[in-house]
Design an enzyme around this catalytic site. Structure first.
Site, PDB file in Angstrom:
ATOM      1  N   ASP A  65       0.823  -1.212   0.000  1.00 45.43           N
ATOM      2  CA  ASP A  65       0.000   0.000   0.000  1.00 45.43           C
ATOM      3  C   ASP A  65       0.858   1.263   0.000  1.00 45.43           C
ATOM      4  OD1 ASP A  65       0.975  -0.341   2.572  1.00 45.43           O
ATOM      5  OD2 ASP A  65      -0.976  -0.735   3.465  1.00 45.43           O
ATOM      6  N   ASN A 136      -7.195  -2.555  14.489  1.00 44.12           N
ATOM      7  CA  ASN A 136      -8.609  -2.860  14.191  1.00 44.12           C
ATOM      8  C   ASN A 136      -8.757  -4.070  13.271  1.00 44.12           C
ATOM      9  OD1 ASN A 136      -7.710  -1.852  11.777  1.00 44.12           O
ATOM     10  ND2 ASN A 136      -9.300  -0.308  11.530  1.00 44.12           N
ATOM     11  N   HIS A 138      -7.119  -4.563  10.429  1.00 42.52           N
ATOM     12  CA  HIS A 138      -6.896  -4.357   8.999  1.00 42.52           C
ATOM     13  C   HIS A 138      -5.603  -5.028   8.536  1.00 42.52           C
ATOM     14  CE1 HIS A 138      -4.663  -0.250   9.644  1.00 42.52           C
ATOM     15  NE2 HIS A 138      -3.773  -1.134   9.282  1.00 42.52           N
ATOM     16  N   GLU A 143      -9.566  -1.753   5.481  1.00 40.69           N
ATOM     17  CA  GLU A 143     -10.232  -1.465   6.755  1.00 40.69           C
ATOM     18  C   GLU A 143     -11.520  -2.279   6.847  1.00 40.69           C
ATOM     19  OE1 GLU A 143      -8.554   0.237   8.779  1.00 40.69           O
ATOM     20  OE2 GLU A 143      -8.048   2.257   8.121  1.00 40.69           O
TER      21      GLU A 143
END
Ligand code: GLP
Length: 265
Positions: A65, A136, A138, A143
């Site tokens: 990314d 979280n 991800h 996400e």
């Protein structure tokens, strides 16, 4: 199948695994991750290259990314991160490095994403994908609730991720709120996956990823669908996992725990 390795020294374990991959196939295609977690692994790989026990000469890399928009030269870009922590110190051919272009105009991102996927395919597909995990759940910048068949695309970051990544920036307002990321489908297409996590802030995400239900609410839980995942974590990140005895008991009573989930302490 997920094999979970709990060790105080994730760097040695992970670097050895990556080294075995590159020695077995010198033209390997590696998927690479940013974040603080893989830095010690990259340090170890640099040492191996500098001692001539490892070479990236023919290796092709694809990073997961990149923030958007961001200049490659920006010190906060993932391109800068990779140069600082790995690429500038190893014998990789710069032509073999691929990182999503953080300056693609918004209207061209969809085309860029198709090209990125094509480049991975043209290289023969990813042999080994290195992954971190967000607090979280991800993976890359997928996400919750990212679809499991998602591919490279433009995404918005959650408040949690922006807050987590603010530590790398002078001010929270400086953290980009968008990114280009490989999709979960892209990651699952890798032949082998190596996920790394350390510290107590990752314990819940690791529990949800490995032992939770397979759900887009925890993007990393998609790894349960892959046949060759190695999760290398320290004791803090493993703190909420069930003890191995509980896993065995659950298997025997058929409580729905995947019987192919192994834990090595
Ligand atoms: C970012 C990256 C992820 C990485 C995560 C965790 O969000 N896009 O690929 O896994 O950070 O980073 P850290 O290792 O610093 O906790």
């Amino acid at each position: 199948m997920i094999t979970t390795i709990i060790t105080d020294d994730i760097a040695s374990y992970a670097a050895q695994l990556i080294g075995e991959q590159l020695r077995a196939k010198p033209k390997s295609v590696l998927g690479l991750a940013t974040g603080s977690t893989p830095i010690s692994v990259y340090d170890r790989l640099i040492e191996m290259v500098q001692c001539d026990t490892l070479s990236f000469k023919n290796v092709v890399t694809f990073n997961l990314d990149e923030y958007h928009p961001i200049q490659a030269e920006d010190p906060q870009s993932y391109m800068s991160f990779m140069r600082e922590h790995l690429f500038d110190h190893i014998d990789i051919d710069k032509m073999n490095i691929h990182i999503p272009n953080g300056m693609v105009p918004a209207e061209d991102v969809a085309d860029f994403a198709i090209q990125y996927e094509k480049a991975i395919g043209d290289a023969g597909g990813i042999d080994l994908q290195v992954l971190g995990i967000g607090s979280n759940g991800h993976i890359a910048f997928n996400e919750p609730p990212s679809e499991f068949d998602s591919r490279t695309r433009y995404v918005s970051l959650t408040d949690q991720t922006i807050a987590d990544n603010a530590r790398f920036f002078e001010r929270r307002e400086d953290v980009p709120i968008h990114a280009i990321t490989m999709g979960i489908g892209t990651i699952l297409a890798a032949r082998r996956i190596l996920m790394l996590a350390t510290g107590p802030t990752k314990a819940m995400a690791i529990k949800n990823a490995i032992e939770g239900s397979v759900s887009t609410a925890c993007p990393a839980s998609a790894l349960q669908l892959h046949r060759a995942v190695t999760v290398v974590i320290d004791a803090n990140a493993a703190a909420l996992l069930m003890p191995v005895t509980a896993v065995l008991e659950a298997d025997e009573t058929n409580l729905g725990i995947q019987d192919e989930h192994h834990i090595w302490w």
